[in-house]
Design a protein around this motif. Sequence first.
Motif, short mmCIF file in Angstrom:
data_model
loop_
_atom_site.label_atom_id
_atom_site.label_comp_id
_atom_site.label_asym_id
_atom_site.label_seq_id
_atom_site.Cartn_x
_atom_site.Cartn_y
_atom_site.Cartn_z
N THR A 250 -4.41 2.91 6.27
CA THR A 250 -2.65 2.68 6.11
C THR A 250 -2.06 3.98 5.18
OG1 THR A 250 -2.94 0.56 6.42
CG2 THR A 250 -1.04 0.96 5.17
N GLU B 94 6.15 2.03 5.50
CA GLU B 94 4.61 2.03 5.65
C GLU B 94 4.23 1.86 7.07
OE1 GLU B 94 2.37 -0.64 2.57
OE2 GLU B 94 1.70 -1.61 4.59
N CYS B 95 3.32 3.13 7.47
CA CYS B 95 2.72 3.11 8.66
C CYS B 95 1.75 2.18 9.02
CB CYS B 95 2.44 4.54 9.16
SG CYS B 95 3.56 5.54 8.76
N ASN B 96 1.71 1.71 10.20
CA ASN B 96 0.29 0.85 10.54
C ASN B 96 -0.41 1.56 11.66
OD1 ASN B 96 -1.43 -1.21 11.66
ND2 ASN B 96 0.23 -2.80 11.79
N PRO B 97 -1.56 2.11 11.18
CA PRO B 97 -2.26 3.00 12.21
C PRO B 97 -2.95 2.27 13.20
CG PRO B 97 -3.62 2.59 10.03
CD PRO B 97 -2.12 2.05 9.68
N THR C 18 0.47 6.92 6.13
CA THR C 18 1.63 6.84 5.58
C THR C 18 2.08 8.04 4.51
OG1 THR C 18 1.80 4.21 5.41
CG2 THR C 18 3.45 5.24 4.03
N TRP D 177 0.79 -1.47 -0.02
CA TRP D 177 0.04 -0.01 -0.17
C TRP D 177 0.92 1.47 0.04
CZ3 TRP D 177 -4.64 -1.26 -1.27
CH2 TRP D 177 -5.21 -2.38 -1.17
N GLU E 186 -9.40 -0.89 14.84
CA GLU E 186 -9.11 -1.64 13.50
C GLU E 186 -10.33 -1.92 12.93
OE1 GLU E 186 -6.40 -4.98 11.62
OE2 GLU E 186 -6.19 -4.60 13.87
N SER F 100 8.71 -0.57 10.85
CA SER F 100 8.15 -1.58 9.71
C SER F 100 8.61 -2.88 9.95
CB SER F 100 8.58 -0.92 8.53
OG SER F 100 8.19 -1.80 7.59
N ARG G 66 -9.37 -0.33 5.95
CA ARG G 66 -7.92 -0.65 6.47
C ARG G 66 -6.93 -0.06 5.65
NH1 ARG G 66 -6.09 -5.00 6.88
NH2 ARG G 66 -5.04 -4.88 9.21
#
Length: 505
Positions: A464, A406-409, A468, A274, A433, A400, A460
């Motif tokens: 993300t 890539e961020c994981n919210p 990011t 993503w 989530e 990561s 989702r």
Amino acid sequence: MAADQDFGVDMQGGRLKAPDAKRRPIEATHPASSYLGRLRLLVALDCLLVEGSVTRAAERLALSPAAVSRLLGQARELYGDPLLKRSGRRLVPTPRAESLRNRLRALAAETERAMERSVPQAERAEPDPAVLASWRREPIVQAPPLAMRPAFLLDDEPGPEALAQQLSGIESDGDPRRRLAKYIAVVGRKSGNSRPLTLAESQDAFATILQGDADPMQIGALLRLLSYRGETAAELAGLVRAARDSFLAGGAGRTAADLDWPAYPSPRSLRTPWFVQAALLVADAGHRVVMHGTHAGGRLERAVEAIGIPVALSVAQAQATLGERNIVYMPLAGFGARLQGLMSLYPLFESRSSVNSAVHLLNPLAARTMLLGVSQPAYRELHRDTALLLGHGDLSIVASSRDVAECNPFRAMTMHRLVEGRPVDLMTAAQAEPLSQGIGGLTSLEYWMAVWSGAARDARATATIVLTAALALMTINRAPNEELTSYRQMAVELWERRHRRVRPR
């Protein structure tokens, strides 16, 4: 009987001594401010420099790890310097501690010699030169070319002063293989005599490798030694400088690029990329983004081609492409074939090497800011320290799991940033989530493209991409942490109007 209860008898010396239960800790009887206390600190610091571990130093000193940690804290206070910092699996010395290493080793060696029973000079037997000569002969079988001989032959283990003198002229040696052999000796000698490479030494060592002047055995030895001990910021910075010299010529690399976005996911990773869509959002906002990475099983390159990001196989081609479009992807095999070859050694070792860390800091088009993804916690500060040594004052490092920014919210995260040369940590809270959605019979790539086109809606994936892109925009604008909310809103707007804007061609 009372005397027998209060005191024990030293049967060798015939003296009375207090039992262990009534002894005061030596830290209490000899504080760091006293002469004996400071001597104790020096001995402990020497042991920590040798072992690179509080636990192993404690075993060697016959102390508890907590006691050694206290001694390290006292030494830090005494010198006004951290002295040892965590890097990978080891503690590595700061420049201040490195400057003390040889003096501390000499002090420890002299102490050990003073405690040994000496043999009078008159009783020492001098070797007969004729007897020694009788044992000398040419080898039965000459060593093959790959068997590197030592840079210097020793009759006995050298002292710290002799070792420093023998290794002091490494850079002046004209033979690249012999010079690289000495660098391996610097890193790989036994405990107490090894040390990390300086930035200049690391740059020279990896320049030798990247120019094709190294023996294959030397390459493997140096990479494994560095990884086993844990790379220092100076060693990584030297590797990056050597790599840049190998693919840059003259003024190449000087562009108006805004953001360098390395992407080196593991070939085993099956996660959907993503972050590529986030990078395209940032480019659509008018910022010039340079992405570079490896094949990684083909997933990354398939995504880049499917979404229309141009691919450049050289620095010059990337510069021209970035002038026409705001985004470009550079395969490492195109502009840094030798680096790709070093990364391809993974199957031979089944472990990462220093090259896997250095490629994130290449910044081939000299972008003003960088956005990195680093999987190992101990390496995030290491990358930030290395960036400072390389003169990069603005970057963000995302925690990561796959070496991609890539961020994981949906997880609380700490992001390590540099804002105009100042280290800043950004903490983000986890979002709620949403439920995972099925892909409705589409392939993973088809679903990925459907989310971008709007044919599929995925809360989702959108969260993300938005977070990011927000961090990338913050990094480019050198914005303080407090502005993350406003940049997140900006990223939401970019996502919602991604098909209304005509991208530059």
